[in-house]
Design an enzyme around this catalytic site. Structure first.
Site, PDB file in Angstrom:
ATOM      1  N   GLY A 136      31.532  35.603  54.345  1.00 22.97           N
ATOM      2  CA  GLY A 136      32.979  35.369  54.354  1.00 22.97           C
ATOM      3  C   GLY A 136      33.404  33.911  54.369  1.00 22.97           C
ATOM      4  O   GLY A 136      34.561  33.613  54.633  1.00 22.97           O
TER       5      GLY A 136
ATOM      6  N   TRP B 234      24.533  35.559  55.459  1.00 29.39           N
ATOM      7  CA  TRP B 234      24.446  36.878  54.825  1.00 29.39           C
ATOM      8  C   TRP B 234      23.084  37.228  54.239  1.00 29.39           C
ATOM      9  O   TRP B 234      22.966  38.241  53.544  1.00 29.39           O
ATOM     10  CB  TRP B 234      25.550  37.029  53.786  1.00 29.39           C
ATOM     11  CG  TRP B 234      25.720  35.865  52.855  1.00 29.39           C
ATOM     12  CD1 TRP B 234      26.456  34.733  53.103  1.00 29.39           C
ATOM     13  CD2 TRP B 234      25.178  35.696  51.541  1.00 29.39           C
ATOM     14  NE1 TRP B 234      26.387  33.877  52.027  1.00 29.39           N
ATOM     15  CE2 TRP B 234      25.620  34.440  51.057  1.00 29.39           C
ATOM     16  CE3 TRP B 234      24.365  36.487  50.728  1.00 29.39           C
ATOM     17  CZ2 TRP B 234      25.259  33.960  49.794  1.00 29.39           C
ATOM     18  CZ3 TRP B 234      24.015  36.008  49.481  1.00 29.39           C
ATOM     19  CH2 TRP B 234      24.470  34.760  49.022  1.00 29.39           C
TER      20      TRP B 234
ATOM     21  N   ARG C 214      21.775  45.056  51.081  1.00 30.75           N
ATOM     22  CA  ARG C 214      20.399  44.705  50.719  1.00 30.75           C
ATOM     23  C   ARG C 214      19.341  45.534  51.418  1.00 30.75           C
ATOM     24  O   ARG C 214      18.158  45.260  51.268  1.00 30.75           O
ATOM     25  CB  ARG C 214      20.174  43.200  50.906  1.00 30.75           C
ATOM     26  CG  ARG C 214      21.111  42.417  50.027  1.00 30.75           C
ATOM     27  CD  ARG C 214      20.801  40.964  49.840  1.00 30.75           C
ATOM     28  NE  ARG C 214      21.922  40.390  49.110  1.00 30.75           N
ATOM     29  CZ  ARG C 214      23.051  39.965  49.678  1.00 30.75           C
ATOM     30  NH1 ARG C 214      23.169  39.978  50.993  1.00 30.75           N
ATOM     31  NH2 ARG C 214      24.035  39.523  48.945  1.00 30.75           N
TER      32      ARG C 214
ATOM     33  N   ALA D 282      27.671  38.914  42.465  1.00 33.42           N
ATOM     34  CA  ALA D 282      28.568  37.842  42.052  1.00 33.42           C
ATOM     35  C   ALA D 282      28.466  37.563  40.555  1.00 33.42           C
ATOM     36  O   ALA D 282      29.452  37.244  39.902  1.00 33.42           O
ATOM     37  CB  ALA D 282      28.244  36.568  42.838  1.00 33.42           C
TER      38      ALA D 282
ATOM     39  N   GLU E  87      34.050  32.105  52.040  1.00 32.52           N
ATOM     40  CA  GLU E  87      35.108  31.872  51.039  1.00 32.52           C
ATOM     41  C   GLU E  87      36.457  32.394  51.526  1.00 32.52           C
ATOM     42  O   GLU E  87      37.466  32.276  50.839  1.00 32.52           O
ATOM     43  CB  GLU E  87      34.730  32.551  49.712  1.00 32.52           C
ATOM     44  CG  GLU E  87      33.835  31.716  48.829  1.00 32.52           C
ATOM     45  CD  GLU E  87      32.465  31.465  49.434  1.00 32.52           C
ATOM     46  OE1 GLU E  87      31.842  32.433  49.919  1.00 32.52           O
ATOM     47  OE2 GLU E  87      32.029  30.308  49.453  1.00 32.52           O
TER      48      GLU E  87
ATOM     49  N   ASP F 253      25.089  26.380  49.618  1.00 32.93           N
ATOM     50  CA  ASP F 253      24.763  26.884  50.944  1.00 32.93           C
ATOM     51  C   ASP F 253      23.251  27.026  51.138  1.00 32.93           C
ATOM     52  O   ASP F 253      22.469  26.881  50.199  1.00 32.93           O
ATOM     53  CB  ASP F 253      25.512  28.172  51.259  1.00 32.93           C
ATOM     54  CG  ASP F 253      25.005  29.363  50.497  1.00 32.93           C
ATOM     55  OD1 ASP F 253      25.816  30.242  50.196  1.00 32.93           O
ATOM     56  OD2 ASP F 253      23.791  29.425  50.182  1.00 32.93           O
TER      57      ASP F 253
ATOM     58  N   ASP G  20      29.351  23.799  47.366  1.00 30.48           N
ATOM     59  CA  ASP G  20      29.052  25.213  47.657  1.00 30.48           C
ATOM     60  C   ASP G  20      27.534  25.454  47.616  1.00 30.48           C
ATOM     61  O   ASP G  20      27.080  26.523  47.248  1.00 30.48           O
ATOM     62  CB  ASP G  20      29.786  26.149  46.671  1.00 30.48           C
ATOM     63  CG  ASP G  20      29.663  27.619  47.025  1.00 30.48           C
ATOM     64  OD1 ASP G  20      29.399  27.939  48.204  1.00 30.48           O
ATOM     65  OD2 ASP G  20      29.833  28.469  46.118  1.00 30.48           O
TER      66      ASP G  20
ATOM     67  N   ASN H 140      27.626  27.891  53.294  1.00 33.54           N
ATOM     68  CA  ASN H 140      28.439  26.718  52.976  1.00 33.54           C
ATOM     69  C   ASN H 140      29.631  26.560  53.927  1.00 33.54           C
ATOM     70  O   ASN H 140      30.089  27.530  54.511  1.00 33.54           O
ATOM     71  CB  ASN H 140      28.949  26.811  51.543  1.00 33.54           C
ATOM     72  CG  ASN H 140      29.777  28.063  51.315  1.00 33.54           C
ATOM     73  OD1 ASN H 140      29.217  29.143  51.133  1.00 33.54           O
ATOM     74  ND2 ASN H 140      31.090  27.947  51.340  1.00 33.54           N
TER      75      ASN H 140
ATOM     76  N   ARG I  92      20.172  26.269  47.651  1.00 37.08           N
ATOM     77  CA  ARG I  92      21.087  26.310  46.507  1.00 37.08           C
ATOM     78  C   ARG I  92      21.185  24.927  45.852  1.00 37.08           C
ATOM     79  O   ARG I  92      21.461  24.818  44.661  1.00 37.08           O
ATOM     80  CB  ARG I  92      22.482  26.745  46.978  1.00 37.08           C
ATOM     81  CG  ARG I  92      22.611  28.209  47.333  1.00 37.08           C
ATOM     82  CD  ARG I  92      23.383  29.023  46.303  1.00 37.08           C
ATOM     83  NE  ARG I  92      24.800  28.822  46.265  1.00 37.08           N
ATOM     84  CZ  ARG I  92      25.705  29.645  46.799  1.00 37.08           C
ATOM     85  NH1 ARG I  92      25.320  30.714  47.469  1.00 37.08           N
ATOM     86  NH2 ARG I  92      26.997  29.421  46.656  1.00 37.08           N
TER      87      ARG I  92
END
Lengths: 201, 595
Positions: B217, B269, B157, B569, B219, B332, B330, B287, B357
């Site tokens: 990370g 992130w 980014r 994503a 996930e 987050d 999820d 999350n 979210r």
């Protein structure tokens, strides 16, 4: 057995759409090399380039099988759902050929055969019969011999294998990437074993 | 320490580059002027140089607001492409077939600094109404290593500036300092470890000679952290884990016997913000993992799904505010916390705003971490009836329950293995940044108006493996997803306007005195009236907008810049909810507009 959403096939499509000329040209040359070099240069049968399943490995990469099933074929859950483990699969070669060609209705496993469900019935269904169960279309269509090659590759190198090993990983990537480092055991740790850890603190 | 050449030998325009290198060399020989050295003083006072864009989020408060008004609502209809530049970085790697562009360009004294998804940094000379590539620093990111554990795309980014350095991250876990004049890597340091499932996608935040790094990370079973690196000594100053260690405050919110906290997620992130008045960094925390099997991790799971305030000097946690305890969705809270001061009866209220979210926008007192107000900013929320007006917690939240069910009929759980949630797991707002107009006191949220379907997989400790997904299920996309720009009046905590869009907003916002700029993943860049959100201008880039616009001046002329290249994503995991976007091609392009 879990469904893999169709969304996970997007990247398959993008490879096809994004790089049609370069990828196909590259692959053509790879395949050509694999086939022609041993004959032209009289290399022995054990040279890696002569392994018939190398063509299947190229298809495994070209069709982005690894986008869901991963390089090791174990698949696994995640954002894209749960791609089946090819290491634990009980499918025969013929069944793998059919699955790649026709996809798996009701799941995210795409079909890779041109004309599937249109010119050729799959699982005795056309597109209309399949309805909502219609599997997504692969991003690239594969010739029958490519489908057979990838099935041969899965049978020879993935099906029935246990947990992924360092040797397998290095064979797959044949590069300097650290992608294989986590599979290292003390016996296989090369001299750059510390490189991947960097400086944590 | 490895040094990289500023130019790849495979670059095809060798003669042109040779000229560029020669020019770069000449510039390097000149003494750098103080005006080109980025200092804490300059970072604190960006309003004194409105033609530059020095922070990832424009200022330490993440306003993404520019006072430039040469381009305004009266003349924006005349905005045209001034120049474009093709970038690279769309190569495949790991599970990804291509990279995308999510970065915010940084502008300083007529030069732009941008990144592509694999972390190459480009310095572009924007003088004279055209863009000329000065140098490119290719960090040679280990694509297969990092791309295999990047949950959500090949993303980077952007950069930050400090002294004579351009500071950037790579997906494979490095912090890199590049000489601003020459494009040569001055030094680099490994901060994150992809062997543990850690990757970096955010831009660094520079605070007092430190680069602050967040990690992705959750996930993949990481234990999240925020780390500060001293930019002089290149040593780590502090690293604060977002999941407490055994015995630390908050560890009591992980009540399982499988040590779920060790792989509890809480990634970081998205670049955070900094309040110099209290020397506080405020950072959004992601999350918990596994994402959808919350019975694996009974307890509130601090500090996941929280806004976290840290002492900038020590990294010590000052306060936290958790939005979705024991999150089963999820949802987050990695989003940027926008720092805003609002007049109140007893002096200014110091707020931190976060669009979560979970579909709710929150205002937190950033001195105490207490809830002030919250409201849904999406059209549809199904997982809760609303927020408790005092605590801001979801009404159904029961602190005595180890596993939260919220509205149980729609909540993913071990007894509800497949269910539809609104917002979808990608959230009502994801990473694309908001913007805040301090004159109008309007806060603009890039919204994903969404629902999706969650399938739960019951997790057991033996399923936790390095570099393999640790999600406890997965989403699918049976519903069409659209978007909006939603403006909230921060003085009232109410929605002031909503401008609906056919596609989700995957790029983020820029505010100017009377305009708002944003884009669509179908390719359009929009300028909207800052008050009515009426569309005043549109340009179709022909790619997919997946990055926020910014603005700057060169030689006194105002430009608007935006990176265009759909990746991330959406492209892989959520595309079925927006079938028309399947035809958007991968790309990598910088667009610059002017009157």
């Amino acid at each position: 057995m879990r469904a893999l959403p169709a969304s996970s096939t997007r990247d398959v499509m993008m490879i096809f759409n994004g790089f049609p000329a370069t990828v196909s040209a590259l692959l053509a040359s790879v395949v050509a090399l694999n086939v022609s070099m041993p004959a032209a240069y009289g290399q022995s049968a054990q040279a890696p380039a002569s392994d018939p399943s190398n063509a299947g490995k190229a298809v495994f990469a070209k069709a982005n099988c690894l986008g869901c099933h991963k390089w090791h074929g174990n698949g696994g859950g995640g954002y894209g759902g749960d791609a089946l483990s090819l290491r634990k699969t009980e499918l025969t070669r013929d069944q793998i050929v059919e699955t790649v060609g026709c996809g798996r209705p009701g799941t995210g496993m795409p079909f890779f055969m041109r004309g599937a469900y249109d010119e050729v019935k799959c699982h005795d269904m056309n597109r209309q019969d399949a309805g909502a169960q219609m599997p997504p279309e692969g991003g690239t269509f594969l010739r029958q011999k490519d489908i057979e090659a990838v099935a041969d590759y899965v049978i020879a190198h993935i099906k029935g294998a246990g947990e992924p090993t360092y040797a397998e990983c290095v064979t797959f990537f044949s590069s300097t990437s650290r992608v294989c480092d986590i599979y290292k055991t003390p016996a296989t740790k090369p001299d750059d074993a510390t490189a991947s850890m960097g400086n944590r603190q | 320490m490895r040094k990289f050449s500023g130019h790849s030998s495979t670059f095809t325009r060798a003669p042109l580059l040779a000229v560029a290198i020669a020019a770069g060399g000449m510039m390097a020989a000149l003494p750098a002027s103080a005006a080109d050295q980025v200092s804490q003083e300059r970072l604190l006072n960006v309003e004194k140089e409105p033609g530059n864009w020095l922070h990832h989020h424009q200022n330490y408060s993440a306003h993404r607001f520019s006072t430039l008004k040469e381009i305004n609502k009266d003349n924006v209809k005349n905005l045209k492409v001034a120049w474009t530049m093709h970038l690279g970085g769309i190569e495949p790697g790991g599970i990804w077939s291509h990279g995308g562009l999510e970065g915010t360009p940084i502008a300083e004294n007529g030069f732009l600094y941008v990144t592509d998804g694999w972390g190459s940094v480009y310095k572009i000379d924007a003088h004279g109404g055209r863009g000329v590539l000065v140098w490119k620093m290719d960090p040679k990111t280990d694509r297969d290593w990092a791309g295999a554990v990047a949950c959500c795309g090949v993303d980077n980014r952007g950069v930050a500036l400090w002294g004579d350095l351009v500071v950037s991250h790579t997906l494979d876990g490095r912090l890199i300092a590049t000489n601003k004049e020459t494009g040569q890597v001055a030094w680099q340091r490994t901060v994150a470890n992809p062997d543990k499932g850690e990757v970096i996608t955010g831009a660094p935040l520079i605070v007092k000679n430190m680069a602050i790094t967040g990690v992705a990370g959750a996930e993949y079973g990481i234990r999240g952290w925020i780390a500060a690196t001293d930019l002089s000594t290149q040593k780590e100053v502090w690293r604060t884990y977002t999941i407490p260690g055994k015995g630390e405050p908050g560890s009591e919110t992980w009540k399982d016997s499988d040590n779920a906290a060790a792989a509890g997620g809480g990634s970081t992130w998205v670049t955070g913000t900094y309040d110099p008045a209290t020397d506080t960094i405020i950072w959004g925390i992601g999350n918990p993992g596994p994402d959808w099997d919350n019975a694996y991790r009974p307890g509130d799971n601090l500090y996941t799904d929280s806004s976290l305030a840290l002492d900038a000097t020590t990294g010590k946690i000052k306060w936290h505010y958790q939005h979705t305890p024991n999150d089963p969705y999820d949802y987050d809270s990695v989003a940027e916390n926008v720092l805003v001061d609002i007049p109140g009866p007893s002096g200014p209220r110091k707020l931190a705003l976060e669009a979560d979210r979970n579909g709710f926008a929150y205002a937190i007192d950033r001195t105490t971490g207490k809830f002030v107000w919250g409201l849904p900013f999406v059209k549809k929320v199904t997982w809760t009836k609303g927020l408790d007006p005092e605590s801001g917690k979801p009404i159904e939240y029961d602190p005595n329950k180890p596993v939260q069910t919220y509205i149980a009929s729609v909540t993913p759980s071990r007894t509800n293995l497949e269910t539809d949630i609104c917002p979808g797991n990608m959230g009502g707002k994801n990473w694309p940044p908001t913007a805040y107009n301090p004159e109008l006191k309007l806060w603009y949220i890039p919204v994903i108006e969404s629902c999706n379907r969650i399938k739960v997989e019951v997790m057991t400790p033996d399923k936790l493996k390095p570099r393999e997904f640790w999600t406890g299920g997965g989403p699918s996309q049976p519903f069409r997803i659209t978007g909006s720009v939603t403006a909230i009046d921060v003085t009232t905590g109410k929605i002031a306007q909503k401008m609906e869009t056919p596609f989700p907003n995957l790029g983020g916002m820029l505010a100017t005195p009377d305009l708002v700029f944003t884009g669509q993943p179908s390719g359009e860049v929009h300028a909207l009236d800052a008050k009515s959100l009426q569309k005043l201008w549109e340009f179709n880039t022909g790619g997919g907008v997946n990055a926020p616009p910014m603005t700057f001046t060169v030689d006194g002329k105002q430009y608007v810049a935006i990176l265009v290249g759909l990746g991330g994503a959406w492209d892989k995991w959520f595309i079925d909810s927006t079938p028309e976007l399947k035809k958007i091609q991968p790309g990598s392009m910088l667009y610059v507009f002017a009157l």
